[in-house]
Design an enzyme around this catalytic site. Structure first.
Site, mmCIF file in Angstrom:
data_model
loop_
_atom_site.group_PDB
_atom_site.id
_atom_site.type_symbol
_atom_site.label_atom_id
_atom_site.label_comp_id
_atom_site.label_asym_id
_atom_site.label_seq_id
_atom_site.Cartn_x
_atom_site.Cartn_y
_atom_site.Cartn_z
ATOM 1 N N ASP A 176 1.088 -1.117 0.421
ATOM 2 C CA ASP A 176 0.292 0.209 0.175
ATOM 3 C C ASP A 176 1.036 1.300 -0.342
ATOM 4 O O ASP A 176 2.492 0.488 -0.184
ATOM 5 C CB ASP A 176 -0.832 0.020 1.331
ATOM 6 C CG ASP A 176 -2.517 0.906 1.366
ATOM 7 O OD1 ASP A 176 -2.233 2.117 -0.248
ATOM 8 O OD2 ASP A 176 -3.302 0.587 1.702
HETATM 9 C C1 BGC Z 1 -5.510 3.074 -0.255
HETATM 10 C C2 BGC Z 1 -6.004 2.255 -0.903
HETATM 11 C C3 BGC Z 1 -5.026 2.794 -1.948
HETATM 12 C C4 BGC Z 1 -3.856 3.159 -2.578
HETATM 13 C C5 BGC Z 1 -3.692 4.291 -3.580
HETATM 14 C C6 BGC Z 1 -4.204 3.946 0.326
HETATM 15 O O1 BGC Z 1 -3.593 5.114 1.014
HETATM 16 O O2 BGC Z 1 -4.646 2.249 1.139
HETATM 17 O O3 BGC Z 1 -6.661 1.831 -0.913
HETATM 18 O O4 BGC Z 1 -5.195 1.159 -3.464
HETATM 19 O O5 BGC Z 1 -3.050 3.923 -1.688
HETATM 20 O O6 BGC Z 1 -4.106 5.734 -3.686
#
Ligand code: BGC
Length: 735
Positions: free
Chosen positions: A262
Site C-alpha cells: 500500500d
Molecule cells: C489506500 C489504498 C489505495 C492506495 C493507492 C492507499 O492510501 O490505502 O486503498 O489503493 O492508497 O491510492
C-alpha cells in the site's frame, strides 16, 4: 504453488520469461518492483526512462501513451508499464459505493459496476485497478467500511469474486479489462478502536473463518494482484509478514499473481519500528513476499537499487519479476498498440447512466415504514428539507475529481412532480446548528401533506483516514427530524449514508426511513424513483446498525457466550448479593449484555423492508440425515417457496443461515451461506433452492495449516427474509 488463478492468468512459457530475466541486470529487475505514487508527469517520464515497472495513471490517454511509448522504445528491454489507479466504484459514471452495492444482495450489481468502470478506465490507458476492497469490518467507526462489502465473510466473498471476474473478464488481454487487486491483506478492518491503520491481533480461527475467505474467493476468481495492508497482525506489520504473505497467501491459498504494497507501506516499516531505514524496509518486505513497492523507494537517488543480493535473495527477486512480467504478458501489454485505445471515454453515456440508476435502485434499504412511503405522485404538496435536499454530494468516498456528479434530490423531485407544490428548505446544516433555518422549516411543515427530510453523512466523512468515535448524524440534523415529527405532519427520512450511523435516538420517530447510501452519478433520480414508488426498495443491510457507539464492534454472526442474555439489562434494580446468586441463577442478571441497552443491534445485518410483503415457506431439505460421504458426493439441498403477498411488485432477499449446534470450537449463532434476490409480481410465487456442500457446513480449524473441519451432529438451516424471521430445518450429519 496452487494453480487456480492460472485459469484466468494464463501461463506464459517459462522459457520466454527466463530469457527476459536472463537479459536483465539486478538494477533493471529491482526497478520493476515498484510503482511510483502519483508523480508529476515530468517526474513520471524520468522514472519510466530509468526503468520503473509501474506508475499511477497520469490523467489521460495521451500522457499514458507517451509513458508506454517511452517504456517500450527507450528502455533496454522495452517492458511496458502497469498503469494503476483506484477505480473503486466508477471512473466517469459513478456507481454506488461498495458497501451500498453489498446492500443490494445482488452480485450482478457489482458486476455491472466493475464491467462499466473497466471499460471507461481502460479506454484512457489504465490497466490495473486497486479494487475490490474485501476487508471485513464490524466497526462502523472505521471510515473505510464504505469501501468494502460489510461484516459478513460469505457476502463479501461472493461480491469480491463477482467484481474480480467483471474487471478482468474471461480474457485478461481483451480491450476494456483491468487487472484487479484484492485489498487490504489482511485484517485491516479489525484495527483497534476503529482507528484507521491501527494494530490488530486476530486469532488463527478468526483469520481463517472471517478474514481469509474473501481473499480465497478472489484468488479462486483469478485476481491478478493482492495489496498488503497497513496494519500489524500480532505485532508483525503486514508489509513484512512472511508467514501471511508467502506461506498463507501464496502457498496455501495458491495465489500466483503479484503482491503490491500500500502507499508507502514498505517504508512505514521504519515507523512501525521493525526496520532501521528505508533500504532495510525494502529488503524486509521483498524477502517476506512483497512483489511491488508502492511509493517508488526501491531505486535510490543514485539510480541504483537500494537492495543487493546480500540483503534479498536473488531467487526472491527473480520470482517477483516473473510474477510481474507474467501479468504484463497476460494482460497483452507487450503486444498492445496505441491504436487499441482509439476512443477515450470521458463522460457517462445514456446507457451507463441508465445502468447506474437501475443499480442504485437495488442498493437502497428501507429501514422502517408505516405507509408514509411511497409518496403518491398525485400528492398536492411536499416540503423537502435537510442539508441533503439540494446537495449534490452523492458520489461517496473514492472517486476522482472528474467523475460525473449527481443531480440533487430537489432537482429530480421537482422534475418528477410537475403538478405538486414542492417547497424546499435547508432546515439546518451538516456541520453546525442553524436555529433560524430549523424554525422556518418546522413552521412550513403544517401547510404540506408530507415532509421529506434528506439528511446524511457527507462523503468527506467516510473513506480513508475518516474514523469517527461517534458515527452519528452531524450538525443539527437529528434535531431537525425530531422537531419536524413533532408537528404531526407525516415525515419520511432519506438517510444518505451507508456506513451504519448511530440513529437509535431518532429512527423510531418518523413514519419511514429509507437508507440510500451514496448512490453515485444517478443518485438523485434513483432516490426520487424510490420515494415515489417507481422503484421498490429491496436492499438489505450488509452491516448491522448498532444502538450506540458503545456497542461497537457488533456482528450478527457472533458466537454464544456461556451466558447468553434473554432479556435486556436495567440500570436500576434491587441490590444483588453475588454470594446469593449461584450457578443456574443466571437467567436475567449474570448474562452478556449492557445494563443500559436493549439486546442486539438497532437493525441487524440482512434487515430491509419493501413496499410489498412476502411469505417465505418453511425450508425443505433434500434429506434430514446424511453421512459425510453423501454430503461430499450428492451435496445437500434446501428449498423454500416465496410469495409476494402484497399489492406491488417487489424484491425479496431469501437468506440461508447455518448453525452448527455442537462443535469442537464454538460456532456462530448464525452464519450466512446462501442468499438469492428474487423479483415477484403481486400474488406470484417462486421457489428458491440452495445447494450446500462440506464447505458450507464446516469451518476452518485454528491450526497453522488450513484444514476444513466437518463434524458429525445436528445442523440448523435457517431460511427467511431476515435473520429474525427465519424458519428452521434440522439436518443430522453422521460420520
Ligand atoms: C489506500 C489504498 C489505495 C492506495 C493507492 C492507499 O492510501 O490505502 O486503498 O489503493 O492508497 O491510492
Amino acid at each position: 504453488m496452487g494453480s487456480r488463478a492460472d485459469r484466468q492468468v494464463p501461463e506464459v512459457p517459462v522459457r520466454e520469461l527466463d530469457a527476459m530475466l536472463a537479459r536483465m541486470s539486478w538494477d533493471e529487475k529491482v526497478a520493476q518492483l515498484q510503482i511510483a505514487y502519483r508523480p508529476r508527469f515530468e517526474d513520471a517520464i524520468a522514472l519510466v526512462r530509468s526503468g520503473i515497472g509501474a506508475v499511477f495513471w497520469p490523467g489521460d490517454l495521451v500522457r499514458t501513451r507517451e509513458l508506454q511509448r517511452i517504456a517500450r522504445e527507450e528502455t533496454p528491454h522495452g517492458i511496458p508499464l502497469l498503469i494503476g489507479l483506484d477505480v473503486i466504484h466508477g471512473q466517469y459514471t459513478i456507481f454506488p459505493t461498495p458497501l451500498a452495492e453489498a446492500c443490494s444482495f445482488d452480485p450482478d450489481v457489482a458486476m455491472i459496476d466493475a464491467r462499466e468502470s473497466a471499460q471507461e478506465a481502460a479506454s484512457g490507458g489504465v490497466n490495473w485497478t486497486f479494487s475490490p476492497m474485501v476487508d471485513i469490518s464490524t466497526d462502523p467507526r472505521w471510515g473505510r467500511v464504505v469501501e468494502g462489502f460489510g461484516e459478513d465473510p460469505y457476502l463479501t466473498s461472493v461480491f469480491a469474486a463477482a467484481k474480480v471476474r467483471a474487471y478482468q473478464s474471461e480474457d485478461l488481454s481483451a480491450p476494456g479489462t483491468l487487472l484487479a487487486c484484492a485489498k487490504h491483506y489482511i485484517a485491516y478492518g479489525a484495527g483497534e478502536g476503529g482507528r484507521d491503520y491501527d494494530a490488530t491481533d486476530v486469532s488463527e480461527y478468526r483469520l481463517r473463518n472471517t478474514y481469509l475467505p474473501p481473499f480465497q474467493a478472489s484468488v479462486d476468481a483469478g485476481v491478478a494482484s493482492v495489496m498488503a495492508s497497513f496494519n500489524t497482525v500480532a505485532g508483525r506489520p503486514m508489509h513484512a509478514n512472511r508467514r501471511l504473505l508467502t506461506d498463507v497467501l501464496k502457498h496455501q491459498l495458491g495465489f500466483a499473481g503479484v503482491v503490491v504494497g500500500d502507499a508507502d507501506g514498505v517504508v512505514q516499516l521504519v515507523a512501525h519500528g521493525v526496520s532501521h531505514n528505508n533500504a532495510d524496509a525494502v529488503a524486509l518486505a521483498i524477502s517476506a513476499g512483497l512483489d511491488i513497492e508502492m511509493g517508488g523507494n526501491v531505486i535510490g537517488a543514485d539510480g541504483h537499487a537500494v537492495v543487493s543480493p546480500q540483503s534479498v535473495p536473488e531467487e526472491r527477486v527473480n520470482d517477483a519479476v516473473r510474477r510481474i512480467l507474467r501479468l504484463k504478458l497476460a494482460r497483452g501489454l507487450f503486444s498492445e498498440t496505441a491504436s487499441e485505445h482509439a476512443v477515450e471515454v470521458r463522460h457517462p453515456t445514456e446507457r451507463t447512466r441508465e445502468l447506474a440508476r437501475g443499480v442504485a435502485h437495488r442498493c437502497a434499504v428501507l429501514l422502517s415504514n408505516d405507509g408514509t412511503l411511497p409518496i403518491s405522485p398525485s400528492i398536492s404538496s411536499v416540503l423537502l428539507v435537510g442539508p441533503y435536499a439540494t446537495s449534490t454530494d452523492h458520489l461517496g468516498a473514492w472517486t476522482q475529481n472528474f467523475a460525473a456528479q449527481s443531480r440533487s434530490i430537489d432537482e429530480c423531485l421537482r422534475e418528477a412532480l410537475p403538478n405538486t407544490s414542492v417547497t424546499t428548505m435547508t432546515g439546518g446544516a451538516f456541520f453546525r446548528e442553524d436555529l433560524e433555518a430549523r424554525a422556518a422549516a418546522v413552521a412550513a411543515a403544517a401547510s404540506n401533506d408530507v415532509v421529506i427530510v434528506a439528511v446524511g453523512e457527507p462523503s468527506s466523512l467516510s473513506g480513508e483516514a475518516s474514523s469517527r468515535s461517534e458515527p452519528a448524524l452531524t450538525g443539527d440534523q437529528a434535531a431537525l427530524i425530531r422537531e419536524l415529527v413533532a408537528t404531526g405532519v407525516p415525515v419520511a427520512v432519506i438517510l444518505v449514508a451507508e456506513r451504519p450511523l448511530i440513529i437509535a435516538d431518532w429512527v423510531d420517530l418518523p413514519g419511514a426511513v429509507l437508507q440510500t447510501g451514496h448512490l453515485g452519478t444517478e443518485a438523485g433520480s434513483a432516490i426520487v424513483d424510490l420515494v415515489l414508488g417507481i422503484a421498490n426498495p429491496g436492499g438489505r443491510l450488509a452491516m448491522s446498525i448498532p444502538r450506540s457507539a458503545g456497542q461497537i464492534p457488533i456482528r450478527y454472526n457472533h458466537e454464544n457466550t456461556g451466558r447468553p442474555p434473554s432479556v435486556r439489562g436495567q440500570l436500576e434494580h434491587e441490590d444483588v448479593d453475588v454470594a446469593l446468586v449461584g450457578p443456574g441463577d443466571t437467567d436475567d442478571y449474570f448474562t452478556s449484555k449492557y445494563l443500559d441497552l436493549d439486546l442486539g443491534p438497532k437493525f441487524e445485518f440482512g434487515h430491509g423492508l419493501s413496499y410489498t410483503t412476502f411469505e417465505v415457506s418453511a425450508p425443505v431439505v433434500s434429506t434430514p440425515s446424511l453421512t459425510m460421504s453423501t454430503l461430499a458426493s450428492d451435496g445437500l439441498s434446501v428449498s423454500v417457496t416465496v410469495t409476494n403477498s402484497g399489492a406491488r411488485s417487489g424484491d425479496e432477499v431469501v437468506q440461508l443461515y447455518i448453525r452448527d449446534l455442537v462443535a469442537s470450537i464454538a460456532q456462530p449463532v448464525r452464519r450466512l451461506r446462501g442468499f438469492r434476490r428474487v423479483s415477484l409480481e403481486p400474488g406470484e410465487t417462486t421457489s428458491v433452492d440452495f445447494a450446500l456442500s462440506a464447505i458450507d457446513l464446516g469451518y476452518w480449524s485454528d491450526g497453522v495449516e488450513a484444514e476444513l473441519v466437518l463434524e458429525p451432529g445436528t445442523y440448523e438451516l435457517h431460511v427467511g427474509g431476515s435473520v429474525s424471521s427465519t424458519r428452521v430445518a434440522l439436518v443430522e450429519l453422521a460420520l
